[in-house]
Motif scaffolding. Structure first.
Motif, PDB file in Angstrom:
ATOM      1  N   CYS A   1       5.229   5.484  13.350  1.00  0.00           N
ATOM      2  CA  CYS A   1       5.162   4.220  12.603  1.00  0.00           C
ATOM      3  C   CYS A   1       3.924   3.413  12.999  1.00  0.00           C
ATOM      4  O   CYS A   1       3.276   2.784  12.147  1.00  0.00           O
ATOM      5  CB  CYS A   1       6.423   3.401  12.848  1.00  0.00           C
ATOM      6  SG  CYS A   1       7.942   4.160  12.233  1.00  0.00           S
TER       7      CYS A   1
ATOM      8  N   ALA B   1       0.937   1.944  10.712  1.00  0.00           N
ATOM      9  CA  ALA B   1       0.642   0.506  10.755  1.00  0.00           C
ATOM     10  C   ALA B   1      -0.791   0.218  11.170  1.00  0.00           C
ATOM     11  O   ALA B   1      -1.303  -0.879  10.908  1.00  0.00           O
ATOM     12  CB  ALA B   1       1.610  -0.197  11.707  1.00  0.00           C
TER      13      ALA B   1
ATOM     14  N   ARG C   1      15.819  -0.874   3.110  1.00  0.00           N
ATOM     15  CA  ARG C   1      15.961  -0.756   4.557  1.00  0.00           C
ATOM     16  C   ARG C   1      17.413  -0.866   4.984  1.00  0.00           C
ATOM     17  O   ARG C   1      17.922  -0.050   5.772  1.00  0.00           O
ATOM     18  CB  ARG C   1      15.102  -1.838   5.230  1.00  0.00           C
ATOM     19  CG  ARG C   1      14.957  -1.707   6.741  1.00  0.00           C
ATOM     20  CD  ARG C   1      16.026  -2.459   7.481  1.00  0.00           C
ATOM     21  NE  ARG C   1      16.142  -3.839   7.029  1.00  0.00           N
ATOM     22  CZ  ARG C   1      17.268  -4.542   7.136  1.00  0.00           C
ATOM     23  NH1 ARG C   1      18.357  -4.008   7.648  1.00  0.00           N
ATOM     24  NH2 ARG C   1      17.309  -5.798   6.697  1.00  0.00           N
TER      25      ARG C   1
ATOM     26  N   MET D   1      12.685   3.064   9.651  1.00  0.00           N
ATOM     27  CA  MET D   1      11.282   2.733   9.427  1.00  0.00           C
ATOM     28  C   MET D   1      10.461   3.980   9.125  1.00  0.00           C
ATOM     29  O   MET D   1       9.641   3.993   8.193  1.00  0.00           O
ATOM     30  CB  MET D   1      10.708   2.023  10.657  1.00  0.00           C
ATOM     31  CG  MET D   1      11.188   0.610  10.873  1.00  0.00           C
ATOM     32  SD  MET D   1      10.430  -0.123  12.349  1.00  0.00           S
ATOM     33  CE  MET D   1       8.685  -0.105  11.896  1.00  0.00           C
TER      34      MET D   1
ATOM     35  N   VAL E   1       3.704  -1.060   5.058  1.00  0.00           N
ATOM     36  CA  VAL E   1       3.223  -1.836   6.207  1.00  0.00           C
ATOM     37  C   VAL E   1       2.384  -3.021   5.749  1.00  0.00           C
ATOM     38  O   VAL E   1       2.156  -3.964   6.527  1.00  0.00           O
ATOM     39  CB  VAL E   1       2.420  -0.963   7.201  1.00  0.00           C
ATOM     40  CG1 VAL E   1       3.292   0.106   7.810  1.00  0.00           C
ATOM     41  CG2 VAL E   1       1.191  -0.362   6.541  1.00  0.00           C
TER      42      VAL E   1
ATOM     43  N   LEU F   1       4.737  -7.979   3.626  1.00  0.00           N
ATOM     44  CA  LEU F   1       5.264  -8.899   4.629  1.00  0.00           C
ATOM     45  C   LEU F   1       6.788  -8.913   4.647  1.00  0.00           C
ATOM     46  O   LEU F   1       7.408  -9.114   5.694  1.00  0.00           O
ATOM     47  CB  LEU F   1       4.731 -10.308   4.368  1.00  0.00           C
ATOM     48  CG  LEU F   1       3.210 -10.484   4.487  1.00  0.00           C
ATOM     49  CD1 LEU F   1       2.830 -11.929   4.213  1.00  0.00           C
ATOM     50  CD2 LEU F   1       2.717 -10.061   5.860  1.00  0.00           C
TER      51      LEU F   1
ATOM     52  N   PHE G   1       8.696  -6.380   4.313  1.00  0.00           N
ATOM     53  CA  PHE G   1       9.116  -5.243   5.141  1.00  0.00           C
ATOM     54  C   PHE G   1       9.175  -5.649   6.607  1.00  0.00           C
ATOM     55  O   PHE G   1      10.152  -5.366   7.314  1.00  0.00           O
ATOM     56  CB  PHE G   1       8.145  -4.082   4.930  1.00  0.00           C
ATOM     57  CG  PHE G   1       8.336  -2.928   5.881  1.00  0.00           C
ATOM     58  CD1 PHE G   1       9.352  -2.009   5.678  1.00  0.00           C
ATOM     59  CD2 PHE G   1       7.494  -2.764   6.976  1.00  0.00           C
ATOM     60  CE1 PHE G   1       9.524  -0.941   6.555  1.00  0.00           C
ATOM     61  CE2 PHE G   1       7.659  -1.711   7.853  1.00  0.00           C
ATOM     62  CZ  PHE G   1       8.680  -0.792   7.638  1.00  0.00           C
ATOM     63  N   TRP G   2       8.129  -6.338   7.077  1.00  0.00           N
ATOM     64  CA  TRP G   2       8.092  -6.725   8.487  1.00  0.00           C
ATOM     65  C   TRP G   2       9.118  -7.805   8.803  1.00  0.00           C
ATOM     66  O   TRP G   2       9.741  -7.789   9.878  1.00  0.00           O
ATOM     67  CB  TRP G   2       6.685  -7.194   8.864  1.00  0.00           C
ATOM     68  CG  TRP G   2       5.705  -6.069   8.902  1.00  0.00           C
ATOM     69  CD1 TRP G   2       4.671  -5.855   8.046  1.00  0.00           C
ATOM     70  CD2 TRP G   2       5.688  -4.984   9.827  1.00  0.00           C
ATOM     71  NE1 TRP G   2       3.997  -4.707   8.371  1.00  0.00           N
ATOM     72  CE2 TRP G   2       4.600  -4.154   9.469  1.00  0.00           C
ATOM     73  CE3 TRP G   2       6.468  -4.626  10.912  1.00  0.00           C
ATOM     74  CZ2 TRP G   2       4.282  -2.990  10.169  1.00  0.00           C
ATOM     75  CZ3 TRP G   2       6.158  -3.475  11.616  1.00  0.00           C
ATOM     76  CH2 TRP G   2       5.080  -2.670  11.241  1.00  0.00           C
TER      77      TRP G   2
ATOM     78  N   SER H   1      11.993  -8.124   7.386  1.00  0.00           N
ATOM     79  CA  SER H   1      13.278  -7.438   7.415  1.00  0.00           C
ATOM     80  C   SER H   1      13.452  -6.639   8.700  1.00  0.00           C
ATOM     81  O   SER H   1      14.477  -6.731   9.383  1.00  0.00           O
ATOM     82  CB  SER H   1      13.380  -6.511   6.192  1.00  0.00           C
ATOM     83  OG  SER H   1      14.552  -5.748   6.222  1.00  0.00           O
ATOM     84  N   VAL H   2      12.431  -5.864   9.060  1.00  0.00           N
ATOM     85  CA  VAL H   2      12.514  -5.007  10.247  1.00  0.00           C
ATOM     86  C   VAL H   2      12.613  -5.837  11.523  1.00  0.00           C
ATOM     87  O   VAL H   2      13.435  -5.558  12.413  1.00  0.00           O
ATOM     88  CB  VAL H   2      11.295  -4.061  10.296  1.00  0.00           C
ATOM     89  CG1 VAL H   2      11.156  -3.419  11.670  1.00  0.00           C
ATOM     90  CG2 VAL H   2      11.417  -2.993   9.219  1.00  0.00           C
ATOM     91  N   LEU H   3      11.777  -6.861  11.637  1.00  0.00           N
ATOM     92  CA  LEU H   3      11.764  -7.652  12.869  1.00  0.00           C
ATOM     93  C   LEU H   3      13.022  -8.505  13.006  1.00  0.00           C
ATOM     94  O   LEU H   3      13.472  -8.780  14.127  1.00  0.00           O
ATOM     95  CB  LEU H   3      10.511  -8.528  12.908  1.00  0.00           C
ATOM     96  CG  LEU H   3       9.202  -7.742  13.047  1.00  0.00           C
ATOM     97  CD1 LEU H   3       8.002  -8.677  12.989  1.00  0.00           C
ATOM     98  CD2 LEU H   3       9.174  -6.950  14.353  1.00  0.00           C
TER      99      LEU H   3
ATOM    100  N   LEU I   1       6.707 -15.323  14.128  1.00  0.00           N
ATOM    101  CA  LEU I   1       6.443 -14.683  12.844  1.00  0.00           C
ATOM    102  C   LEU I   1       6.511 -15.693  11.704  1.00  0.00           C
ATOM    103  O   LEU I   1       5.658 -15.690  10.807  1.00  0.00           O
ATOM    104  CB  LEU I   1       7.462 -13.557  12.615  1.00  0.00           C
ATOM    105  CG  LEU I   1       7.263 -12.726  11.343  1.00  0.00           C
ATOM    106  CD1 LEU I   1       5.945 -11.977  11.399  1.00  0.00           C
ATOM    107  CD2 LEU I   1       8.415 -11.750  11.154  1.00  0.00           C
TER     108      LEU I   1
END
Length: 732
Positions: free
Chosen positions: A9, A13, A276, A304, A315, A318, A320-321, A323-325, A354
């Protein structure tokens, strides 16, 4: 396994920071290195594999830009509509998949964002149509705090944008089940005040929300409740699990949970956060059925890796990040018994950096409002909405009473939230300095908790000292506002703005898109001067709007009730002198009526010229006024009607800035103008190519701050395309 997933990943990124897109042939040696190091250095091999994959994917998706003569002129295209984003101002945005361009079949089929103007209804998802269009590669205005549209477009898989100049034919598609359900929903809720909110929660269609709604969601930190993601998918899966367990079979409960969650994700349109959440749920349920245990970290990393293997450009998204974080933060807080308020507070603190970086501020009410709304949505609103959607499918007449009940709950709830956002003003815009200090304090607190953390704290204290170091005495920023003009001159927190850029029928304007975000980033809350050079909309269109959004002490120039510009006016502004050199008889309606302003500290000067043309230049020079300035804004954006050799000699600048938009139809700055400045030995910059141009006073010369564009590779696609076309050439 976790390490390999993480570095795969990370390799994908890494494209966020590539200064240019490497040549496609580079994938071969990188792939060989990845295979060769697979046994001895698995983490490095996984990282290299991620780099190879995103490199190959990017060239594959962008290849059509170099092998077709698609940009900058009218083309006949055939496309299939993938998504429609209606607007309230009569302009719709279509995301389409191109099948043919000028009769040439395209593979892969590029995703393109098109603007649909006019009163005729736009095509609907699934429709095929032919039209005449003009396309351009992804491009964004480049200013601190401005929205990066090039990154957003690629993050959506969109490799070009344009507008339709004429429609040739439309072939309507058969109405799918989801569209039928949406039509039934609209009929059942057409008279309900909260229709837009219910549609956003059930179908993921948020186009009905107004700008005030989005402002409220951001101010209270509850946008995630209306972006169908883990909370909604998990809740629906839980309901499916309970329903399945009523049969007494464990496997039936797992299957029911997955099917119900997948159905809700399909209904919501499979957004990034939904994908996700559904994939994580499927992995977890599969492991339960298999009788295996994976940690939450491994499930998240596997999710991921699978998503990025399908679409590496996620990647750049925004969402996506976020949600993941958010899931990573929940996993970090999940250990031990924690109350809901402690979990929410911890999540808010972990996501604070963030949120600050993405939105430029923080909400003081996010934690308490979420403590109330999350249980309310989980235990009452989402279950009721799910029942209503099921009834839409099975027995539509019975859905209307449930929607009416939801409307009676949502209407007062949304009114209360709007009241909180309007009267308590929970959203606090933070300057770049404030954001930096908050991040340093958080890192410093973390460092002091670690063993030998005091040594880690020393560089953080040094960085804080750099932030507190006094800046230059005054600065000039020529903003990137497309084909238009706006210049910000600052002395500390004191500011003068010369012109405001344009605003457009679509609703987009340079005040909201560029000027206000930059002022917030700089910590500037008022303007000492707002000077409008003349009436042309690319200079004056946002004057009244800006004056309504922040205090303006003095209005100068083309204002209905301001002080008109007149040659000979002098004003002392802090340590700077403002010298107005033109016009002699102001009217403000023509290019040659533009306010010509010289700003100087006695050693260093900038000359702002608006849109004056050669005739005004000649009279201005003949008046023997002091025009010399080390920094000049070329008159009329570098038009061939201006920048005479006599003006260049009179000003004798070291730098000239052409405020010309990227790919503008007039060809500004004109080649002959650039040649005259080059012959005079003047350094030239163009906002459309370099983005915002920033100068700081340094003694008796200007020091350029930063180098503007090029930036990352996705902001240079126009130049990349031309380079590739020169090498490849168009397909015949």
């Amino acid at each position: 396994m976790d390490k390999r997933l993480f570095f795969f990943c990370a390799g994908i990124a890494s494209c966020l920071w590539w200064p240019w897109l490497p040549a496609r042939e580079l994938w071969i040696p990188l792939a060989i290195l990845s295979v060769a190091g697979g046994q001895t250095r698995p983490a490095a091999a996984a990282f290299m594999l991620g780099v190879v994959w995103v490199l190959c994917f990017s060239h594959w998706q962008l290849s059509w830009l170099q092998t077709t003569d698609a940009m900058g002129r009218s083309q006949i295209m055939t496309a299939r509509v993938l998504e429609v984003q209606p607007r309230q101002d009569g302009v719709s945005r279509l995301i389409v998949g191109l099948t043919h361009l000028q009769g040439q079949a395209l593979s892969p089929r590029p995703r393109v964002l098109l603007s649909w103007y006019g009163e005729n209804p736009s095509p609907q998802p699934g429709d095929r149509f032919s039209a005449i269009t003009q396309l351009s590669p992804p491009h964004s205005l480049l200013n601190p705090g401005s929205f990066n549209s090039a990154r957003w477009l690629l993050g959506q898989g969109i490799t070009a944008r344009g507008y339709i100049t004429g429609t040739l034919a439309i072939s309507p598609a058969r109405t799918g089940l989801r569209q039928q359900l949406l039509h039934r929903f609209n009929l059942s809720t057409h008279s309900l005040a909260s229709q837009a909110w219910l549609r956003a929660l059930s179908f993921g269609e948020r186009s009905g929300l107004t700008s005030d709604d989005w402002t409220m969601l951001r101010a209270l930190g509850v946008s995630h409740l209306f972006a169908i993601s883990g909370l909604h998918i998990g809740l629906v899966a839980g309901l499916g699990w309970l329903a399945g367990r009523l049969t007494g079979h464990y496997t039936t409960g797992l299957v029911a949970a997955l099917l119900l969650a997948a159905g809700y994700a399909w209904l919501a349109g499979f957004g990034v956060a939904t994908q996700r959440a559904l994939l994580m749920l499927a992995l977890w349920l599969g492991l339960l059925w298999w009788g295996r245990f994976w940690s939450g970290r491994r499930i998240l990393l596997s999710t991921m890796a699978l998503l990025l293997a399908v679409n590496p450009w996620l990647v750049l998204n925004l969402g996506f990040w976020m949600s993941v974080l958010a899931v990573a933060a929940l996993l970090a807080l999940a250990g031990g018994r924690r109350s809901l308020w402690r979990l929410q507070l911890g999540l808010g603190l972990l996501l604070l950096p963030l949120v600050m970086l993405l939105f430029g501020g923080v909400s003081s009410l996010s934690v308490p409002v979420n403590l109330i709304l999350i249980p309310l949505f989980s235990l009452l609103l989402i279950p009721l909405l799910l029942v209503a959607c099921c009834l839409l499918l099975l027995w539509p007449p019975l859905a209307a009473p449930v929607f009416s009940l939801l409307n009676s709950l949502f209407t007062p709830l949304m009114s209360a939230l709007h009241w909180l956002a309007a009267y308590l003003s929970p959203w606090a815009e933070l300057s770049a300095f404030a954001q930096g200090m908050i991040l340093l304090l958080m890192l410093l607190s973390l460092a002091l908790l670690l063993p030998a953390g005091r040594w880690l704290a020393l560089p953080l204290v040094w960085l804080a000292g750099l932030l507190l170091w006094p800046g230059p005495s005054w600065q000039v920023r020529v903003l990137d506002v497309g084909q238009g003009l706006s210049v910000l001159v600052t002395q500390g927190e004191r500011a003068l703005l010369y012109d405001t850029g344009n605003r457009f029928p679509s609703g987009f304007n340079m005040a909201d898109g560029v000027i206000l975000p930059l002022l917030a980033r700089l910590g500037i809350s008022k303007l000492d001067y707002l000077i409008i050079s003349h009436e042309d909309s690319d200079h004056s269109a946002n004057r009244h709007y800006l004056a309504s959004r922040l205090p303006v002490a003095k209005r100068w120039g083309a204002w209905p009730h301001g002080m008109p510009c007149r040659a000979g006016q002098l004003r002392q502004w802090g340590r700077l002198q403002l010298e107005m050199h033109w016009p002699v008889s102001p009217s403000g309606h023509r290019n040659n009526d533009s306010c010509v302003l010289r700003i100087t500290d006695g050693r260093l000067a900038v000359l702002l010229t608006g849109d004056i043309e050669r005739r005004a230049e000649q009279v201005l020079i003949s008046r023997k006024t002091r025009l010399q300035a080390q920094l000049l804004l070329s008159p009329h954006h570098g038009s061939g009607s201006s920048s005479s050799a006599a003006l260049i000699e009179a000003v004798s600048p070291a730098w000239v800035v052409h405020t010309a938009g990227f790919g503008n139809r007039w060809g500004f700055p004109a080649e002959e103008v650039q040649a005259r400045y080059q012959a005079a030995g003047v350094h030239q910059l163009i906002t459309g190519q370099d983005g915002m141009i920033h100068f700081a006073a340094s003694g008796d010369q200007w020091r350029r701050v930063g180098q503007g564009r090029p930036g990352p590779w996705y902001q240079q696609l126009a130049a990349w395309r031309e380079t590739g076309r020169n090498a490849v050439g168009p397909l015949e």
